[in-house]
Design a protein around this motif. Structure first.
Motif, PDB file in Angstrom:
ATOM      1  N   MET A  86      -9.161   0.928   2.561  1.00 28.10           N
ATOM      2  CA  MET A  86      -9.024   2.094   1.682  1.00 28.10           C
ATOM      3  C   MET A  86      -7.871   2.984   2.148  1.00 28.10           C
ATOM      4  O   MET A  86      -7.056   3.443   1.329  1.00 28.10           O
ATOM      5  CB  MET A  86     -10.328   2.900   1.646  1.00 28.10           C
ATOM      6  CG  MET A  86     -11.462   2.244   0.885  1.00 28.10           C
ATOM      7  SD  MET A  86     -13.036   3.139   1.074  1.00 28.10           S
ATOM      8  CE  MET A  86     -12.655   4.691   0.211  1.00 28.10           C
ATOM      9  N   ALA A  87      -7.804   3.249   3.444  1.00 24.31           N
ATOM     10  CA  ALA A  87      -6.734   4.106   3.972  1.00 24.31           C
ATOM     11  C   ALA A  87      -5.370   3.450   3.766  1.00 24.31           C
ATOM     12  O   ALA A  87      -4.415   4.108   3.328  1.00 24.31           O
ATOM     13  CB  ALA A  87      -6.986   4.402   5.444  1.00 24.31           C
ATOM     14  N   GLU A  88      -5.287   2.160   4.056  1.00 23.32           N
ATOM     15  CA  GLU A  88      -4.025   1.438   3.847  1.00 23.32           C
ATOM     16  C   GLU A  88      -3.612   1.462   2.379  1.00 23.32           C
ATOM     17  O   GLU A  88      -2.437   1.667   2.061  1.00 23.32           O
ATOM     18  CB  GLU A  88      -4.155  -0.013   4.304  1.00 23.32           C
ATOM     19  CG  GLU A  88      -4.138  -0.182   5.800  1.00 23.32           C
ATOM     20  CD  GLU A  88      -4.282  -1.631   6.212  1.00 23.32           C
ATOM     21  OE1 GLU A  88      -3.428  -2.093   6.984  1.00 23.32           O
ATOM     22  OE2 GLU A  88      -5.239  -2.296   5.757  1.00 23.32           O
ATOM     23  N   GLY A  89      -4.576   1.242   1.491  1.00 26.40           N
ATOM     24  CA  GLY A  89      -4.280   1.245   0.072  1.00 26.40           C
ATOM     25  C   GLY A  89      -3.793   2.595  -0.426  1.00 26.40           C
ATOM     26  O   GLY A  89      -2.864   2.676  -1.230  1.00 26.40           O
ATOM     27  N   ALA A  90      -4.417   3.659   0.059  1.00 25.12           N
ATOM     28  CA  ALA A  90      -3.983   5.007  -0.338  1.00 25.12           C
ATOM     29  C   ALA A  90      -2.582   5.300   0.180  1.00 25.12           C
ATOM     30  O   ALA A  90      -1.771   5.930  -0.511  1.00 25.12           O
ATOM     31  CB  ALA A  90      -4.974   6.045   0.168  1.00 25.12           C
ATOM     32  N   LEU A  91      -2.286   4.838   1.391  1.00 26.00           N
ATOM     33  CA  LEU A  91      -0.962   5.065   1.963  1.00 26.00           C
ATOM     34  C   LEU A  91       0.108   4.338   1.154  1.00 26.00           C
ATOM     35  O   LEU A  91       1.134   4.927   0.810  1.00 26.00           O
ATOM     36  CB  LEU A  91      -0.934   4.602   3.427  1.00 26.00           C
ATOM     37  CG  LEU A  91       0.337   4.934   4.200  1.00 26.00           C
ATOM     38  CD1 LEU A  91       0.467   6.440   4.413  1.00 26.00           C
ATOM     39  CD2 LEU A  91       0.341   4.219   5.545  1.00 26.00           C
ATOM     40  N   THR A  92      -0.146   3.079   0.821  1.00 24.09           N
ATOM     41  CA  THR A  92       0.873   2.292   0.117  1.00 24.09           C
ATOM     42  C   THR A  92       1.019   2.695  -1.345  1.00 24.09           C
ATOM     43  O   THR A  92       2.064   2.422  -1.945  1.00 24.09           O
ATOM     44  CB  THR A  92       0.588   0.774   0.201  1.00 24.09           C
ATOM     45  OG1 THR A  92      -0.669   0.498  -0.398  1.00 24.09           O
ATOM     46  CG2 THR A  92       0.587   0.303   1.645  1.00 24.09           C
ATOM     47  N   ARG A  93       0.016   3.360  -1.909  1.00 26.65           N
ATOM     48  CA  ARG A  93       0.082   3.764  -3.312  1.00 26.65           C
ATOM     49  C   ARG A  93       0.386   5.256  -3.477  1.00 26.65           C
ATOM     50  O   ARG A  93       0.050   5.862  -4.484  1.00 26.65           O
ATOM     51  CB  ARG A  93      -1.227   3.406  -4.013  1.00 26.65           C
ATOM     52  CG  ARG A  93      -1.350   1.912  -4.255  1.00 26.65           C
ATOM     53  CD  ARG A  93      -2.760   1.497  -4.608  1.00 26.65           C
ATOM     54  NE  ARG A  93      -2.861   0.093  -4.962  1.00 26.65           N
ATOM     55  CZ  ARG A  93      -2.842  -0.907  -4.089  1.00 26.65           C
ATOM     56  NH1 ARG A  93      -2.751  -0.661  -2.800  1.00 26.65           N
ATOM     57  NH2 ARG A  93      -2.940  -2.163  -4.498  1.00 26.65           N
ATOM     58  N   SER A  94       1.020   5.816  -2.466  1.00 27.73           N
ATOM     59  CA  SER A  94       1.351   7.242  -2.512  1.00 27.73           C
ATOM     60  C   SER A  94       2.662   7.489  -1.773  1.00 27.73           C
ATOM     61  O   SER A  94       3.246   6.573  -1.208  1.00 27.73           O
ATOM     62  CB  SER A  94       0.225   8.054  -1.851  1.00 27.73           C
ATOM     63  OG  SER A  94       0.197   7.807  -0.449  1.00 27.73           O
ATOM     64  N   ARG A  95       3.063   8.744  -1.755  1.00 22.85           N
ATOM     65  CA  ARG A  95       4.229   9.163  -0.981  1.00 22.85           C
ATOM     66  C   ARG A  95       3.800   9.741   0.366  1.00 22.85           C
ATOM     67  O   ARG A  95       4.605  10.303   1.092  1.00 22.85           O
ATOM     68  CB  ARG A  95       5.015  10.222  -1.745  1.00 22.85           C
ATOM     69  CG  ARG A  95       5.576   9.753  -3.074  1.00 22.85           C
ATOM     70  CD  ARG A  95       6.336  10.860  -3.802  1.00 22.85           C
ATOM     71  NE  ARG A  95       5.474  12.011  -4.023  1.00 22.85           N
ATOM     72  CZ  ARG A  95       5.815  13.286  -3.750  1.00 22.85           C
ATOM     73  NH1 ARG A  95       7.001  13.568  -3.262  1.00 22.85           N
ATOM     74  NH2 ARG A  95       4.977  14.272  -3.973  1.00 22.85           N
TER      75      ARG A  95
END
Length: 161
Positions: A86-95
């Protein structure tokens, strides 16, 4: 509704992030967006908070932030691998330069011997740094568990700064 001291902590955290040039993203399940809500309750937070993902369902975790369904099926939504993904996904899908995730069992039902009410997994992702994941079993009722989850998420972000 969040206690006043959490909003005070949110303001201090925003100031610390601002001083370091850090942008944040959240991926929240058991808190339903309370981390992002606490941060964005502070005027001027838009220079630090990029976005928040409320991924309450397994499908949302998969569709919004790319958590693989086989990972959820194997370990369950409330698990170390899912919190990390979840954390990785949020990082890659944001700035964002830091992303925090939370997934847990806020109760009053839904717990088991292996995963009791109050169990929350936290994930913290940063660019070019291994994802950190940890769990806590937080005491109290649903409201207390969710508030304590927000507080611990803030603590993890502060430590990462």
């Amino acid at each position: 509704m969040l206690p006043a001291h959490i909003l005070t902590e949110a303001e201090a955290l925003l100031d610390a992030c601002r001083a370091k040039g850090v942008m944040l993203a959240t991926a929240e399940s058991c808190t339903g967006g309370l981390i992002a809500a606490a941060l964005t309750a502070i005027a001027g937070s838009s220079d630090v908070v990029d976005r928040g993902f409320v991924t309450y369902s397994n499908e949302a975790k998969n569709q919004m932030i790319g958590v693989p369904m086989p990972l959820i099926e194997r370990y369950g939504a409330v698990s170390e691998p899912v919190a990390a993904a979840m954390a990785e996904g949020a990082l890659t899908r944001s700035r964002a330069t830091i992303a925090i995730s939370v997934t847990g069992i806020a109760g009053p039902g839904g717990g088991s011997a292996e995963k009791p009410v109050g169990l929350v997994w936290f994930g913290l992702a940063r660019s070019r740094v291994p994802v950190h994941a940890e769990s806590r079993v937080l005491p109290g009722d649903r409201t207390a568990i969710r508030a304590a989850t927000v507080e611990h998420a803030f603590k993890l972000i502060r430590a990462a700064l």
